[in-house]
Design an enzyme around this catalytic site. Structure first.
Site, mmCIF file in Angstrom:
data_model
loop_
_atom_site.group_PDB
_atom_site.id
_atom_site.type_symbol
_atom_site.label_atom_id
_atom_site.label_comp_id
_atom_site.label_asym_id
_atom_site.label_seq_id
_atom_site.Cartn_x
_atom_site.Cartn_y
_atom_site.Cartn_z
ATOM 1 N N CYS A 7 -60.153 82.325 -66.351
ATOM 2 C CA CYS A 7 -60.042 83.215 -65.442
ATOM 3 C C CYS A 7 -61.463 83.801 -64.886
ATOM 4 O O CYS A 7 -61.539 83.983 -63.754
ATOM 5 C CB CYS A 7 -58.680 84.251 -65.509
ATOM 6 N N LYS A 44 -48.358 87.549 -74.798
ATOM 7 C CA LYS A 44 -49.128 88.205 -73.851
ATOM 8 C C LYS A 44 -48.187 88.405 -72.724
ATOM 9 O O LYS A 44 -47.699 87.338 -71.956
ATOM 10 C CB LYS A 44 -50.264 87.517 -73.333
ATOM 11 N N LYS A 104 -49.718 91.737 -76.775
ATOM 12 C CA LYS A 104 -50.481 92.567 -75.435
ATOM 13 C C LYS A 104 -49.506 92.672 -74.275
ATOM 14 O O LYS A 104 -48.991 91.692 -73.995
ATOM 15 C CB LYS A 104 -51.656 91.592 -75.144
ATOM 16 N N TYR A 134 -60.702 99.967 -76.213
ATOM 17 C CA TYR A 134 -62.021 100.270 -75.406
ATOM 18 C C TYR A 134 -62.266 101.665 -76.267
ATOM 19 O O TYR A 134 -63.341 102.184 -75.736
ATOM 20 C CB TYR A 134 -61.596 100.338 -73.891
#
Ligand code: PBG
Length: 323
Positions: A121, A194, A247, A312
Site C-alpha cells: 500500500c 488485522k 492489530k 510509537y
C-alpha cells in the site's frame, strides 16, 4: 472472608505492590516503528502523530542508534518511496527506500534487530495492499509481489519480515520464496489478525498510504468478529508464521487474550497510530496524564497476553522504565 481476608494488606506500600505485581513491562518487549523516506537531511514530523517523523536515511540511522541505546532490541521499518505505480514496483526495488535503510542501519547498528513491513500500500499509486483487478485487490496475483518484496528485504539484510497485507496464503508464499532464495533462517511475523480499523488513520498520513478509492474491508477483518481471529491465526501458523500479531491492540484485548490462550507461538500486538494519537491529543489538552496513561495502556496489552508490543511509545516508555 472479611474481616480475615483483607486484600488491601498487599497494597499498603510500593515495596509489597512491586513484589506481588503479576505483569512486568520491559524495553525488551518493544518494537519501535520508523518511517523512512527518500532524500537527505529530512526529519518531518507527522502532524497527527506528535513525536513521530518521516526521516531520510541519514536521520533514520541516527534514530536507530538512539532506539538501540535505550535498550529497545528491535525496529520495524516502513518506507515512503520516491515513486508509486499500479503494481508498487518500488516495493521490491533492490535500491528501494527500505532496502537501502536496512543495509545502512544493519551496517551502523548491527545488533539492532531489523524487521520490515511487507505490504504494497505504501508503493501503489492507488494505495491498496495489492494488485487491482476489476475494482478489487487480486489475492493470488498479489502473492508474487509480496514474495519478491520479502526476498528483497531479506537480501538487504532484514532480520525478520512482517507481512501486513491480509492476502490469503501470503505466509506460505513468502516462506517458500525465502527458502528458495536461501533465507530459511529469516522468520516471519505475520499480521495474522488485522482488523479493518479506523485507528489506522494517522498512520496513513505517516506512510502516505490512504486508499484512493474504497476501503480495505474486502481484505482486512470485520471488527465484529472474534472467532474468525482464531482461524486467521491458525492458518498463518500452519503456513509457517513464527510470530503472530493482533492489530490494533487496545480495542482488541479480548482477541489478544484468546490468541494467547489458543496458540503457543509468541504473540505480538500492534498499539497502532490512532491509539497513540488519542493519548497525545488528550495529553496536549491537559485532559489526561499522558505518561501514566501510556504506561497503563502498555501494561494492559501485556497483561492481555502479548509478548511483544509494536508501539510509537517505545522510546518514551523505555525512558520511563530505565528510570
Ligand atoms: C500497511 C499497514 C498499516 C498499518 C501497518 N501496516 C495500515 C493499513 O493497513 O491501512 C497501520 C499501523 C498503524 O496504524 O499504526 N498495510
Amino acid at each position: 472472608m472479611f474481616p480475615i481476608h483483607r486484600y488491601r494488606r498487599l497494597r499498603r506500600n510500593g515495596a509489597i505492590r512491586r513484589m506481588v505485581r503479576e505483569t512486568l513491562l520491559s524495553p525488551d518487549c518493544f518494537i519501535c516503528p520508523l518511517f523512512v523516506t527518500y532524500g537527505k537531511g529530512i526529519k518531518k514530523e507527522i502532524s497527527s502523530m506528535p513525536g513521530c517523523f518521516q526521516e531520510s536515511l541519514d536521520e533514520a540511522v541516527n534514530h536507530a542508534r538512539r532506539v538501540f541505546s535505550l535498550g529497545i532490541p528491535s525496529i520495524l521499518l516502513f518506507g515512503i518511496p520516491e515513486y508509486k505505480d499500479e503494481i508498487g514496483s518500488s516495493a521490491f526495488d533492490e535500491h528501494g527506500v527500505v532496502q537501502n535503510a536496512v543495509r545502512a542501519i544493519k551496517d551502523a547498528v548491527p545488533d539492532l534487530y531489523v524487521i520490515t513491513d511487507v505490504c504494497m500500500c505504501e508503493y501503489t499509486s492507488h494505495g491498496h495492499c495489492g494488485i487491482i483487478e476489476k475494482g478489487d485487490v487480486s489475492n493470488d496475483k498479489t502473492l508474487e509481489l509480496l514474495s519478491r518484496e520479502a526476498v528483497s528485504h531479506a537480501r538487504a539484510g532484514a532480520d525478520m519480515v512482517a507481512p501486513s497485507d491480509m492476502m490469503d496464503g501470503r505466509v506460505g508464499a513468502i516462506r517458500a520464496s525465502l527458502d528458495d532464495e536461501g533465507f530459511c533462517e529469516v522468520p516471519i511475523m505475520s499480521y495474522a489478525v488485522k482488523y479493518a480499523s479506523s485507528f489506522y488513520g494517522p498512520f496513513r498520513e505517516a506512510a502516505e498510504s490512504t486508499p484512493q478509492f474504497g476501503d480495505r474491508r474486502s481484505y482486512q477483518m470485520d471488527p465484529s468478529n472474534r472467532r474468525e481471529a482464531s482461524k486467521e491465526a491458525a492458518i498463518d501458523i500452519e503456513e509457517g508464521a513464527d510470530i503472530i500479531m493482533v492489530k490494533p491492540a487496545l480495542s482488541y484485548l479480548d482477541i489478544i487474550s484468546d490468541i494467547r490462550a489458543s496458540f503457543d507461538v509468541p504473540v505480538a500486538a500492534y498499539n497502532v497510530s490512532g491509539e497513540y494519537s488519542l493519548v497525545k491529543a488528550a495529553g496536549r489538552l491537559g485532559w489526561v496524564d499522558e505518561k501514566k496513561l501510556m504506561m497503563e495502556i502498555l501494561i494492559s496489552i501485556k497483561r492481555a497476553g502479548a509478548d511483544l508490543i509494536l508501539t510509537y511509545f517505545a522510546e518514551e516508555a523505555a525512558e520511563v522504565l530505565n528510570g
